[in-house]
Write an enzyme that holds these catalytic residues in place. Structure first.
Site, short mmCIF file in Angstrom:
data_model
loop_
_atom_site.label_atom_id
_atom_site.label_comp_id
_atom_site.label_asym_id
_atom_site.label_seq_id
_atom_site.Cartn_x
_atom_site.Cartn_y
_atom_site.Cartn_z
N TYR A 152 57.85 67.64 92.22
CA TYR A 152 58.93 66.81 91.67
C TYR A 152 59.45 67.38 90.35
O TYR A 152 60.66 67.47 90.13
CB TYR A 152 58.40 65.39 91.46
CG TYR A 152 59.43 64.39 91.03
CD1 TYR A 152 60.30 63.81 91.94
CD2 TYR A 152 59.52 63.97 89.70
CE1 TYR A 152 61.25 62.87 91.56
CE2 TYR A 152 60.46 63.03 89.30
CZ TYR A 152 61.32 62.49 90.23
OH TYR A 152 62.25 61.55 89.84
N LYS A 156 63.19 68.79 89.49
CA LYS A 156 64.03 68.22 88.43
C LYS A 156 64.36 69.25 87.35
O LYS A 156 65.46 69.26 86.80
CB LYS A 156 63.33 67.00 87.82
CG LYS A 156 63.20 65.82 88.77
CD LYS A 156 64.54 65.33 89.29
CE LYS A 156 64.42 64.08 90.13
NZ LYS A 156 65.72 63.60 90.64
#
Length: 245
Positions: A152, A156
């Site tokens: 994740y 990002k």
């Protein structure tokens, strides 16, 4: 610029963004992956708040062809597409040594690769009009890292770099690209945390509280507006001071 596609807008931050843009009179494409009833509910609320045309569109962004089709469908339904809000995302948390290849691939595909395809399709349309706004919903963990979220965080952080590049490539065409990086925001997930864990998180936030989805939505709506025409390539953290940078 009044036609906006918000990915992942059937709930959470995406829902709040859709409703904020509705208050400002946008035509909206409400995107969902699975929960059509929730997306229809958002569309109904948006219409009551003053949105123009509202389309509800399903797309599984884990499939490569879905991103381009979503942009095409949204533009067809709304008559144009001047604003793209890349908000949709998933998590598959786990420590690095236990993370499966499928968990890595799924998060990178949905949270980063789909954004590339969505943006590529949208920019082609925006270039012809010589105007457009792209706002990417990143995360403060993309700036500071977070244990148990290598996939994740990588997605990002990649999204932040992608935003800067798009800003440089198309800023001269009247198109801006910016990212917002929310910290801990009120959600079903934070509400379900044990009180002790909530307090640990809150102690690290100078503001002493979790953010509200509506606060993120107001920032996104500003970046999508004409008032933000000279803001380009920026990543704005909205995290109560959790990670000053």
């Amino acid at each position: 610029m009044k036609q906006a596609l918000i990915t992942g807008s059937s709930r959470g931050i995406g829902r709040s963004i859709a409703l904020e843009l509705a208050r400002r009179g946008y035509d909206l494409a409400v995107h969902y992956a699975r929960n059509r009833e929730a997306a229809l509910a958002v569309a109904g609320e948006a219409e009551k708040l003053g949105a123009g045309k509202v389309a509800v569109i399903e797309a599984d962004l884990s499939k490569r062809e879905a991103a381009t089709e979503l942009v095409e469908n949204a533009a067809r339904e709304l008559g144009d597409l001047s604003v793209l809000i890349n908000n949709a995302g998933i998590t598959r948390d786990g420590l690095l040594i236990r993370m499966k290849d499928n968990d890595w691939d799924a998060v990178i595909e949905t949270n980063l690769s789909a954004v590339f395809r969505l943006t590529r399709a949208a920019v082609k349309r925006m270039m012809k009009a010589r105007r457009g706004r792209i706002v990417n919903v990143a995360s403060v963990v993309g700036l500071m890292g977070n244990p148990g979220q290598a996939n994740y965080v990588a997605a990002k952080a990649g999204l932040i770099g992608f935003t800067k590049t798009i800003a440089k490539e198309y800023g001269g065409r009247g198109i801006t690209a910016n990212a917002v990086a929310p910290g801990f925001i009120e959600s079903d997930m934070t509400a379900a945390l044990p009180v002790k864990v909530q307090q640990e998180y809150l102690s690290a936030i100078p503001a002493g509280r979790f953010g509200k989805p509506e606060e993120v939505a107001q920032l996104v709506a500003f970046l999508a507006s004409d008032a933000a025409a000279y803001i380009n390539g920026q990543t704005i953290a909205i995290d109560g001071g959790l990670y000053p940078h």
